[in-house]
Motif scaffolding. Structure first.
Motif, PDB file in Angstrom:
ATOM      1  N   TYR A  32     -93.441  24.635  -7.373  1.00 50.88           N
ATOM      2  CA  TYR A  32     -93.948  25.941  -6.952  1.00 50.88           C
ATOM      3  C   TYR A  32     -92.855  26.722  -6.224  1.00 50.88           C
ATOM      4  O   TYR A  32     -92.703  27.938  -6.440  1.00 50.88           O
ATOM      5  CB  TYR A  32     -95.172  25.792  -6.048  1.00 50.88           C
ATOM      6  N   VAL A  33     -92.091  26.034  -5.380  1.00 53.74           N
ATOM      7  CA  VAL A  33     -90.996  26.697  -4.665  1.00 53.74           C
ATOM      8  C   VAL A  33     -89.932  27.159  -5.652  1.00 53.74           C
ATOM      9  O   VAL A  33     -89.453  28.299  -5.600  1.00 53.74           O
ATOM     10  CB  VAL A  33     -90.383  25.753  -3.616  1.00 53.74           C
ATOM     11  N   ARG A  34     -89.570  26.258  -6.568  1.00 56.07           N
ATOM     12  CA  ARG A  34     -88.582  26.613  -7.604  1.00 56.07           C
ATOM     13  C   ARG A  34     -89.024  27.853  -8.380  1.00 56.07           C
ATOM     14  O   ARG A  34     -88.246  28.774  -8.629  1.00 56.07           O
ATOM     15  CB  ARG A  34     -88.420  25.423  -8.547  1.00 56.07           C
ATOM     16  N   SER A  43    -100.226  27.967 -10.835  1.00 59.12           N
ATOM     17  CA  SER A  43    -101.467  27.737 -10.088  1.00 59.12           C
ATOM     18  C   SER A  43    -101.548  26.310  -9.562  1.00 59.12           C
ATOM     19  O   SER A  43    -102.520  25.935  -8.926  1.00 59.12           O
ATOM     20  CB  SER A  43    -102.682  28.032 -10.980  1.00 59.12           C
ATOM     21  N   ASP A  44    -100.511  25.498  -9.853  1.00 57.04           N
ATOM     22  CA  ASP A  44    -100.422  24.127  -9.336  1.00 57.04           C
ATOM     23  C   ASP A  44     -99.460  24.135  -8.152  1.00 57.04           C
ATOM     24  O   ASP A  44     -98.285  24.479  -8.308  1.00 57.04           O
ATOM     25  CB  ASP A  44     -99.916  23.158 -10.404  1.00 57.04           C
ATOM     26  N   ILE A  45     -99.962  23.737  -6.989  1.00 52.38           N
ATOM     27  CA  ILE A  45     -99.144  23.806  -5.776  1.00 52.38           C
ATOM     28  C   ILE A  45     -99.147  22.446  -5.093  1.00 52.38           C
ATOM     29  O   ILE A  45    -100.205  21.868  -4.841  1.00 52.38           O
ATOM     30  CB  ILE A  45     -99.672  24.881  -4.797  1.00 52.38           C
ATOM     31  N   ALA A  79    -104.216  13.345  -2.670  1.00 51.27           N
ATOM     32  CA  ALA A  79    -105.527  13.961  -2.882  1.00 51.27           C
ATOM     33  C   ALA A  79    -105.327  15.321  -3.526  1.00 51.27           C
ATOM     34  O   ALA A  79    -104.283  15.967  -3.344  1.00 51.27           O
ATOM     35  CB  ALA A  79    -106.276  14.103  -1.566  1.00 51.27           C
ATOM     36  N   GLN A  80    -106.333  15.742  -4.287  1.00 53.87           N
ATOM     37  CA  GLN A  80    -106.271  17.027  -4.973  1.00 53.87           C
ATOM     38  C   GLN A  80    -107.487  17.867  -4.593  1.00 53.87           C
ATOM     39  O   GLN A  80    -108.605  17.361  -4.565  1.00 53.87           O
ATOM     40  CB  GLN A  80    -106.248  16.827  -6.485  1.00 53.87           C
ATOM     41  N   LEU A  86    -106.890  27.502  -8.478  1.00 54.67           N
ATOM     42  CA  LEU A  86    -105.768  26.743  -7.925  1.00 54.67           C
ATOM     43  C   LEU A  86    -106.023  25.238  -7.948  1.00 54.67           C
ATOM     44  O   LEU A  86    -107.161  24.791  -7.783  1.00 54.67           O
ATOM     45  CB  LEU A  86    -105.496  27.171  -6.473  1.00 54.67           C
ATOM     46  N   GLU A  87    -104.953  24.478  -8.153  1.00 46.66           N
ATOM     47  CA  GLU A  87    -104.980  23.025  -7.981  1.00 46.66           C
ATOM     48  C   GLU A  87    -103.982  22.682  -6.886  1.00 46.66           C
ATOM     49  O   GLU A  87    -102.775  22.880  -7.050  1.00 46.66           O
ATOM     50  CB  GLU A  87    -104.614  22.308  -9.288  1.00 46.66           C
TER      51      GLU A  87
END
Length: 469
Positions: A32-34, A43-45, A79-80, A86-87
């Motif tokens: 996400y940072v990249r 949407s995956d963080i 954990a998710q 968002l995930e």
């Protein structure tokens, strides 16, 4: 550097506040940072906290209310939280060590520095603090931002250790280079080559996941050329290695079918997002090595390589643990038919040839035509123009065939039960023979594709078939 302007979604402030209330440090990390710097939406963080990631995830899920769902993976300490679109993945910062025969690490609690040290590449080792006192501050110990600007892939620590510990990272390096159009640093690439034998401990499922991502990229050929150059193909996709190379006899050579194949894959990728059509492109000439022959008059020939290739597909898919379902059948079908548009075009685009092609390809006709056109890779402009003109005529004739839509979804206009009831005969080979004769007559344009015309045709020919039986 501070990136608070790139963290405007309220979820980031919320997570920071919860972490502060629990006395925890928390950071956004990884892809996400990249992707903030690459301006790629995600949407995956992933979040790293110092301490228990599960504890923080539970508190976050609770704060988001009933619309958030929590999944805990206690064995992995992760954990998710799924919330809206968002995930959110949470893990505690950790230090890892590896045994020689497994890519599964021995994990201990660690610091942010430990966690960044274990990351695969510098561009994935950046973190952004979410705690109020340092909200938005970038932590970039390995100059990942510089590597992003230089568009290079390198490991944070010694690449030999990085790749030996987790050999999947070698495939990930090639996948990122392919997806992002980055260059793997020469010393990093040489470490991949040195550690290639470590790929033996990676499961086929993990390998296929990376291959699939390479295949779905804009230019899949980049990944396959890197795999070949790094000598990883024998571990990840040995079936296409025999396509490599050029053999010469009496001064006559054939084209390098490996290079030709990669060009065809890229040609398909430029026109279609269908991953399995791209797989068909990769495997369309897979039968050529088995049938390669040299003829003094004709030169190099590859007779029936499409049919041989079609028969090879189920075995290849089974060996590679690719899906043995409709996707495999689609790839086999397209491989088997990929020469048909060319042969129909060369025959002068006859009505019967067009009808047969439409019937054989069915609902996959458009994909087949796309691959056939992508298969034109000659460096001779006149030959390319001639072949494209032939395909254009073929497409035009397809639109002129009045019952083309019905032919795509071929179904015999006469039911076998109707034949048995009328002629008072039991189930036998004659039923199939009569239905095949009807199909042949329709494809040759002798009768229209209607029940009544087909039935009248059967009444005419049935005595000969029934006597024969």
């Amino acid at each position: 550097m501070n990136l608070k302007e790139d963290l405007k979604h309220p979820v980031f402030r919320n997570i920071g506040r919860i972490a502060d209330s629990l006395g925890k440090e928390v950071y956004v990390v990884g892809g996400y940072v990249r992707d903030i710097f690459l301006k790629r939406p995600s949407s995956d963080i992933d979040f790293v906290t110092i301490g228990s990631g599960i504890e923080l995830a539970k508190a976050v899920a609770s704060s988001l209310g009933g619309h958030a769902s929590l999944s805990v993976f206690a064995n992995y300490g992760t954990a998710q939280v799924k919330w809206r679109d968002l995930e959110l993945e949470f893990v505690g910062a950790r230090r890892e060590s590896y045994s020689r025969d497994s890519r599964n690490p021995i994990v201990e609690d660690g610091t942010l520095e430990d966690d960044q040290n274990r990351r695969d590449f510098t561009i994935n080792a950046m973190a952004i603090c979410l705690n109020e006192s340092h909200f938005g501050d970038l932590v970039d110990p390995f100059n990942g931002l510089v590597d992003l600007s230089r568009r290079i892939i390198r490991t944070p620590l010694d690449p030999d250790i990085t790749f030996s510990d987790d050999p999947l990272r070698m495939l990930r390096a090639i996948r990122f280079a392919t997806q992002l159009d980055f260059t793997i640093l020469p010393e990093t690439f040489e470490a991949i080559r040195r550690n290639r034998d470590r790929m033996r401990i990676i499961t086929r499922e993990r390998i296929n996941d990376e291959l699939s991502k390479i295949m779905r990229s804009a230019h899949p050929s980049v990944g396959f050329r890197l795999l070949e150059k790094a000598e990883l193909l024998e571990y990840v996709f040995p079936s296409i290695l025999p396509l490599k190379g050029v053999e010469t006899k009496e001064g006559r050579g054939h084209k390098d079918n490996f290079e030709h194949t990669l060009q065809v894959v890229d040609n398909v990728a430029a026109k279609s997002d269908n991953e399995w059509l791209r797989w068909a492109a990769l495997l369309h000439d897979i039968g050529k090595p088995a049938v390669k022959r040299y003829d003094e008059k004709l030169g190099w020939t590859f007779h029936n390589h499409n049919f041989i290739g079609e028969k090879m597909i189920p075995k290849i898919f089974k060996q590679m643990k690719l899906p043995m379902n409709e996707k495999m059948k689609f790839v086999a079908k397209i491989v088997g038919l990929h020469m048909r548009p060319q042969s129909v075009g060369e025959s002068g685009v006859s009505d019967s040839g067009v009808r047969r092609l439409i019937t054989e390809a069915g609902e996959d006709l458009d994909d087949l035509m796309l691959l056939a056109e992508a298969d034109i890779t000659s460096k001779n402009p006149a030959k390319v123009r001639r072949q494209l003109e032939g395909f254009a005529k073929l497409r035009e004739r397809m639109t002129q065939i009045s019952d083309a839509d019905e032919l795509r979804n071929w179904k015999s206009p006469v039911d076998g039960n109707e034949i048995m009831d009328y002629f008072k005969i039991p189930p036998s080979s004659v039923i199939k023979q009569l239905k095949d004769a009807v199909k042949e007559a329709i494809l040759e344009g002798e009768i229209p594709y209607t029940h009544d015309d087909a039935w009248n045709y059967i009444l005419k020919i049935a005595p000969d078939y029934i006597k024969k039986d």
